[in-house]
Each structure stands twice: as C-alpha cells, then as structure tokens.
Design a protein around this motif. Structure first.
Motif, PDB file in Angstrom:
ATOM      1  N   LYS A 630      69.189   3.044  35.191  1.00  0.00           N
ATOM      2  CA  LYS A 630      68.522   2.800  36.473  1.00  0.00           C
ATOM      3  C   LYS A 630      69.373   1.943  37.381  1.00  0.00           C
ATOM      4  N   THR A 712      62.309  -0.058  46.399  1.00  0.00           N
ATOM      5  CA  THR A 712      61.690   1.273  46.523  1.00  0.00           C
ATOM      6  C   THR A 712      62.537   2.186  47.397  1.00  0.00           C
ATOM      7  N   GLY A 755      67.885  11.189  39.851  1.00  0.00           N
ATOM      8  CA  GLY A 755      66.469  11.109  40.177  1.00  0.00           C
ATOM      9  C   GLY A 755      65.687  12.349  39.802  1.00  0.00           C
ATOM     10  N   VAL A 764      63.648   6.641  46.079  1.00  0.00           N
ATOM     11  CA  VAL A 764      62.686   6.440  44.993  1.00  0.00           C
ATOM     12  C   VAL A 764      62.654   4.954  44.614  1.00  0.00           C
ATOM     13  N   SER A 765      61.716   4.605  43.752  1.00  0.00           N
ATOM     14  CA  SER A 765      61.562   3.209  43.313  1.00  0.00           C
ATOM     15  C   SER A 765      62.293   2.967  42.003  1.00  0.00           C
ATOM     16  N   GLN A 767      60.882   1.718  39.380  1.00  0.00           N
ATOM     17  CA  GLN A 767      60.001   2.141  38.294  1.00  0.00           C
ATOM     18  C   GLN A 767      60.092   3.643  38.062  1.00  0.00           C
ATOM     19  N   TYR A 768      60.246   4.408  39.122  1.00  0.00           N
ATOM     20  CA  TYR A 768      60.418   5.856  38.980  1.00  0.00           C
ATOM     21  C   TYR A 768      61.635   6.151  38.105  1.00  0.00           C
ATOM     22  N   ASP A 771      61.149   5.164  34.384  1.00  0.00           N
ATOM     23  CA  ASP A 771      60.357   6.143  33.635  1.00  0.00           C
ATOM     24  C   ASP A 771      61.217   7.338  33.224  1.00  0.00           C
TER      25      ASP A 771
END
Length: 802
Positions: A630, A712, A755, A764-765, A767-768, A771
């Motif tokens: 990330k 974000t 992504g 995107v964030s 957290q996205y 995950d």
C-alpha cells in the motif's frame, strides 16, 4: 574544540587502508584528496599507447587503480556510489601543494619509518599552521615520526589507527605524543565518535597500541594451544566463534581473511619490541605457521591458508581444512561438543560463559586455557598500555568484534571464581585485581542508578564510563525503567516524556506479542507521554515477520486467524503513522519485511548508517502484507505528474518489491525509496542511535505535533497499469527469467499497486489498498510453492534477504 571543523581531508597513500579511509570520509560528506606516488615505469599498455611518464593518466595510475579496486570490493567501502564524487585523486609530485587548503592530513603510506618521515618533511612544506596531521600506522612508535618537525607540526600531530575495513570495523585508536595538544586529542576523540561513527579509544604509544597487542596475543596463544590440546582447525573455529560472542569467522578463518602475513608481522614486531612481556615466548611462531609462511599459504590473498577452496569431481565447491600435523588439506569434519550443545538454549551471553567455564570436554578445556591466560595478560597490561580497564574492552569489541571484552568476560565467569581456576592452570592475576577483591569489590563493572561504572584502579573506586552521557543503553536502564512487558517486547521510559518499545524475540521477529506491545506503547504514550521510539540494542532491528506463524496458519488452513493476524499487522503500521503522538522508528542492521514496513509508516526514521532495509516477502512467495505494498503505491502516486512519469514511478516501486531489493546502507535505503526526504536522519555511531531518536521525538513534540489525516487521494492506474505489469510478467516468464509462481506473485503485486482492475485511473483510500493487499497476501500464502519457500526458510533458519 568546537571551533574546529573538518570539511576537507587529504589522505596520503592509496593502498588498501588509504583508499578505504578516503571512501569513509566521502561517506560522511567530506571532500577528500587522495594522493600516492607517481609510477617509475610505464606498463606495456601505456607504452603501446605512446604515453610518457609525465602524462597525468600515467602519473595518477597508482592512485586511480587503487581507488577503483577499493570500490569494486564486496562489501563496498562506500554507502552509495554517489559519494565518490567527493574524492579527487593526484600524486605527490604534482599535487602535494594542494594540502595547504585542507583541514586534516592523514598519512597512510607503507610501514617504513624512513619513508614516513620523508613524506612528513614534504607535508610540512605545504601544510598551513594548525592543520591536523595524523598517521595511520599500526605499529611504528608515533613519537619517532614527529622527530625533526616544527613545534606547530608536533602540537597538531598524533596517531589515528583505523581498522580494516574502515567503514565496518568501529575502532579508531587515537595515540598522542608528549607534544600533542590536549585539545587536539579531545577533538579527535569526539570527531571519531560522532562523525566517523567510531568507538574512539585513547592509547599510549606502546607496541601495537591496545587492540592488536591484546588481539594478537590471543591469537598467538591459541596457535600454541592447538598443539598442546591436540585440536583441529575446525574445532578451534567452532569453539571460538558466535557461541563465544566472537565473529562467525572465529580464529583461523579470520586469519585467512586478514592475511596470515599481517598477523605474523605484528607478532614478530611484538616479539622484538616487548622483551619484558611475560608472554614474550608466545609471540614466537609455531613450526606449522613458519611452514605456512614459507609455502606462502597466507589465506585468501594466496587462495589458501588454514582453509582452501577447491572443486570436486562433479564441479561443486568444497572448502578443505588444513591438517596442522601433516600440513595436508582434507575435508572438514563435523564438530560435536556437549558443552556447545548445553549453551545453545541460553540466549544471555554472560550466562553462557559460565557453561563454557565448567565444560568437561575439549571446548571447556580450550575456554579455560585461553581465557585464564587472557585474564592474566590484560591485567598485567595495566598501566603499560592503558590506565583504565574499559579502554581494553572497548578496543577488543570494536576492533576484533568481540561481544564481551576481556574484563567483561572475566566478570561473566566471576572474578573470584576465575582467579581460583587460573591458579590451577598456572596463571596469576595482577596484584591490583587481588587488591580490588580484598577491598570487597567483586566485579570490574557495575550499574548504579542506570549508569554503568568501571573499577578505577588508581582511586580504587567505581567511576562512570566517560562519554556515555550521550548514549541510551537499554541494558543499564531496563531493570528500573521498564513500565510494561510481555514475551516479545518491553516498554521502557526513556525520560522527558518519551517511551521506547524494545523487541526481544529471536532476531527481533514480529509476531502477535510484538504487535500487542507496540499498540500498548502507543496507548500509554497517547495517554500520559509525549512521544514514542521503536528501537532496540539487538544485533538487528528486525528480520521481519514470524514466518513460522504464517506457515502454521496456512498449513492448517486457518484463514480467518491468518486474515485477522494480517489485519492486526496492517492496523499497527497505520497506527504508527496516525497516532496522536510522534512515533520515531530507529532501525539498524537487518530491517526486513515487517521491520521495514513499520519504518515506512513512522513520523521519522532515525537510522544507523549501517542499515540493510528491504521488503523481501517475494522470497517466500508472498507480497508485503503489513502495509508495505500500500505504502509503495501511495508513494508512487505522490510522484505522478504525467503519463510517462506515472509509468516510471510505478515501475520503479514495483521492481524494488519484486526484486526484493535490500539496501546496503542507510543512504541507499533512501535511494531505493524506503525513506522519504526530510523524514529521516542518519546516526553514524550506532551507540548514539536511541538517544538521537529520542531527541527527534522531543523535537517533533515541541514543534506542536498534530495527528495526520488518513489519505483518500491516492491515484492508481487500474487496467492501464495492469496491462503494463501483466505484459512484463508474461515476457519474463516466456524468457524463462522467472517461474510460473513468480509470475503469479508479480501479477498479484501489480494488481494491488494498480488498485485492482478499475476501468480508469482513480483516486482511492489507504484502506481500499490495504484490503487489496491483505486479500492478495492471503491468496498467495495458501499456494503450495509459497508454503515450500516458507518451510525452506524455517528449516535453514535464515532471515529473508535478496
């Protein structure tokens, strides 16, 4: 002392030591002039080109060749190839006048007093008054070199003995003459410590100074004990290596690396120059060493010494060991020892020494013979080579890589107990040791109020170790300042509102106990303190996540548990970044996998110059799962400007993870993208690392630290980027450069960094991406090939490295 600064250093002599000393000064940003003699004859190649002796390319051939050779060595003498632009080369004939503009002149020519004096005579013609002038000699009396020189020269002259290789060995011996100004000595001691990253040891001008005097005694004593105790090369190296707190190369392998001729030279010098030394006869060479010298079996430089590398009939490399009785090479024998087996489960080195001292086999006998002789020797060397015992310990730890210096080892065995054993073996401690015990003082060192003190012989009292005020030594404060601990970490109060999380798992690997401890420390810091440091005094900061735990969960198909474990890991990385207090991570040496991921999320990274940082998860068939993937996607996003740069940024970050690149220094960690500009600092001296990290945490708190906001706005490329990744992976697989499993890992990594399969570039964030990262990690962890790789790592007991 504070007014003097070193911006430019001239190094005279470009041999093995001179070229590497020049490199190390360049490492710290100093401008260097490296000079050597001009050749007297042309090479055949130069003759063929029609060159003459007065051509610059010829006159600087010796110095340029030496520097090029140094830079090609492994491990490298430079933190980064970029520092080489700090080094200019030249020759004594044309360029000696340039030293007039330099702050420090270091002589590193051949070990010949007459030649050195001629060089100093030339130096004095150009050196400006007040310039530091030092010699890197390893044995020539310092005062003899200054004879005939001016008063200003003598006042600013002393010995500065670096150990080879200068980048890696931490010892710098400072040897003044009776004429050296005290403030010059103070300056060099401080500069060597803070800026060169050295353990600076003040020495008397005695033969071989401190480290080589004691170190060569220890080696020579072992060379003679081999015959007395009927030991083999393999046995000695097995008994005197890491189990004893000594380097992996132990005794005979170290001799091969350094060069048997070097050891012989120092030993002969000590025999000639120390006629009153009680160990005088030990400096005579054993017959087998004389024969090796005659045969030119000098170690690695002659391709054979105590060991010899050969090829078997099927082409495999085999390392043979020398039979000291027949002087023939033979296959190495497996060494078994009941004493060594008993020491294996004992992590505490000092406790391990007690087992060695009581051993009933060859290991115990060698330990007692060598240690008791060493104890007698070092106690007799005071006050000859040093007035203070701690200087001898400092020199042996920093110069020879011993984890415990002689007096620390003696303390571990027990001073009184060792003396009783010494008498049985014909050794006797110096009178001052008996006086110390008679006065009720039972050890050479003790810790009082978090301060380590040494026994001062002249005053018969304990004094604080000088210079340690600037250090934070967890061993000294752990007992009284630990606020909370579990099986993996201790939370220690560093004072001034700063907490420290110390790992103490094997190789400081990261499992549930470490994750829990970090979160507990952040809880405590957010409630009652100002900041947090994550750092330790272990051999390595962290070898990464506990792969054994991952392996077991994957084998048992405990996917919910593994998912939760990875989620906790990610959440901890994010909490390091998004807590309400500043978090400073202080890595050193191995900083791999999860240790690297924690560093990526810190408010500031205060790292040792010797930090080997990397995301190496590809080595076990997965991708970084603790926020590392990330974070690299986020950093690539911050570099986006236009389409071409987008692709390059993604490619560079992708390859750093995909090739499991590990930095060879703290500086290279920045070049590889593991560190961010203005968010890291480097401590040259590892001993200062935790204190520097604490100071940075205070600085951030004083500046009004505020909790950051989660991102974000991370731009990812979606299918546009995936096409590039998949095409590259397919091409590498088709060309047989990577396996099918490597192709799969590459595609998973690309999927996360792009992504997912979004139809167009999108913001995107964090957290996205986390995950996606966790999902990819879990899918790969269940692959058979990944499990095989993890099992292989566990079986071999090796950290993940490129």
């Amino acid at each position: 002392m504070m007014k003097r600064s070193i911006n430019k250093v001239a190094v005279l002599g470009s041999g093995i030591m001179g070229s590497r000393i020049a490199c190390h000064f360049a490492n710290i940003g100093v401008e260097v002039l490296l000079l050597d003699i001009a050749p007297k004859e042309l090479t055949p190649e130069e003759q063929a080109k029609g060159l003459t002796l007065d051509k610059p390319a010829v006159k600087n051939r010796i110095v340029n060749t030496a520097l090029q050779t140094a830079v090609k060595t492994n491990p490298s003498p430079v933190y980064s190839k970029k520092v080489l632009n700090k080094i200019k080369t030249g020759n004594f004939d044309d360029d000696m006048s340039k030293i007039s503009g330099f702050d420090w002149v270091i002589e590193v020519v051949v070990e010949n007093l007459d030649i050195k004096k001629k060089v100093f005579e030339q130096v004095e013609q150009f050196r400006k008054p007040g310039t530091l002038i030092t010699s890197n000699t390893s044995g020539i009396p310092i005062h003899l070199m200054a004879e005939g020189r001016s008063e200003d020269f003598k006042a600013h002259f002393c010995g500065t003995h670096f150990f080879n290789p200068p980048r890696y060995l931490k010892l710098l011996e400072v040897i003044p003459t009776p004429h050296t100004k005290p403030e010059i000595v103070d300056f060099l001691m401080h500069y060597g410590d803070k800026f060169l990253g050295k353990t600076t040891v003040l020495c008397k001008d005695t033969p071989a100074f401190i480290a080589n005097r004691v170190g060569v005694y220890s080696i020579m004593a072992l060379l003679h004990l081999v015959e007395k105790l009927d030991l083999t090369v393999e046995e000695v190296d097995k008994f005197t290596g890491p189990a004893l707190g000594r380097p992996k190369s132990a005794t005979f392998r170290t001799s091969d690396v350094v060069g048997l001729d070097t050891m012989i030279k120092v030993a002969k010098g000590l025999y000639d120059n120390c006629p009153d030394d009680k160990a005088h006869e030990l400096f005579k060479l054993p017959e087998y060493v004389k024969k090796m010298e005659e045969n030119k079996w000098l170690g690695d430089k002659t391709n054979q010494g105590f060991y010899k590398k050969t090829k078997t009939a099927d082409g495999k490399t085999e390392i043979l060991a020398l039979d000291l009785k027949t002087l023939e090479y033979k296959p190495q024998q497996k060494i078994k020892s009941a004493t060594l087996e008993m020491t294996k489960p004992i992590e505490n080195l000092r406790e391990r020494m007690k087992i060695f001292a009581k051993g009933k086999d060859k290991t115990g006998e060698l330990f007692r013979h060598s240690s008791f002789g060493l104890f007698e020797y070092v106690s007799d060397r005071i006050p000859e080579i040093s007035d203070e015992l701690y200087r001898i310990d400092d020199a042996m730890r920093a110069g020879f890589g011993w984890e415990l210096g002689p007096f620390e080892l003696w303390d571990a065995v027990g001073v009184k107990e060792a003396i009783e054993g010494m008498e049985q073996y014909g050794n006797k401690a110096a009178a001052w040791v008996h006086e110390m015990l008679d006065a009720g003082n039972t050890s050479f060192y003790k810790v009082e109020g978090g301060v380590k003190k040494y026994y001062d012989i002249p005053t018969k009292s304990y004094k604080a170790l000088p210079g340690t005020d600037d250090f934070i030594i967890l061993d000294n404060i752990r007992e009284n300042q630990t606020l909370w601990k579990n099986s993996g970490v201790s939370i220690i109060d560093l004072g001034d509102g700063i907490l420290n999380v110390e790992f103490h798992t094997k190789m400081n690997t990261i499992g549930g106990d470490v994750i829990s401890g970090i979160n507990k420390a952040i809880d405590m810091a957010e409630k009652d303190y100002r900041g947090l440091v994550i750092g330790n005094d272990g051999a390595n900061f962290s070898a990464g996540a506990n792969v054994g735990m991952i392996f077991m969960m994957a084998v048992e198909q405990e996917w919910d548990e593994l998912n939760m474990a990875i989620r906790m890991f990610q959440n901890t990385s994010m909490r390091i970044r998004y807590s309400s207090i500043p978090v400073v991570v202080a890595p050193h040496n191995l900083t791999l996998g999860g240790g690297c991921e924690f560093s990526l999320h810190a408010d500031h990274v205060q790292l040792s110059a010797e930090t080997y940082m990397g995301l190496v998860e590809f080595g076990v068939g997965v991708i970084p799962g603790g926020g590392g993937t990330k974070e690299f996607a986020l950093r690539a996003s911050d570099e986006y400007k236009d389409d071409q740069i987008v692709q390059n940024a993604l490619k560079d970050r992708f390859l750093t993870i995909g090739m499991a690149k590990v930095s060879t220094s703290g500086y290279e960690a920045y070049e590889l993208g593991y560190l961010q500009k203005d968010k890291f600092s480097i401590s040259m001296n590892r001993n200062r690392l935790l204190a520097d990290a604490k100071a940075k945490a205070i600085e951030l708190a004083d500046a009004g630290y505020t909790k950051p906001v989660q991102r974000t706005d991370i731009k990812v490329l979606g299918k546009q980027g995936l096409g590039i990744v998949y095409a590259g992976a397919n091409s590498m697989y088709a060309g047989h450069f990577i396996s099918e499993h490597d192709k799969k890992i590459s595609e998973k990594l690309g999927y996360v960094m792009c992504g997912g399969d979004l139809s167009s570039p999108t913001e995107v964030s964090e957290q996205y991406l986390l995950d996606l990262e966790r999902e990819a990690f879990l899918s790969l962890a269940g692959e058979r090939k990944s499990l095989e790789r993890i099992q292989s790592i566990i079986t071999k007991g090796k950290p993940l490295r490129n």
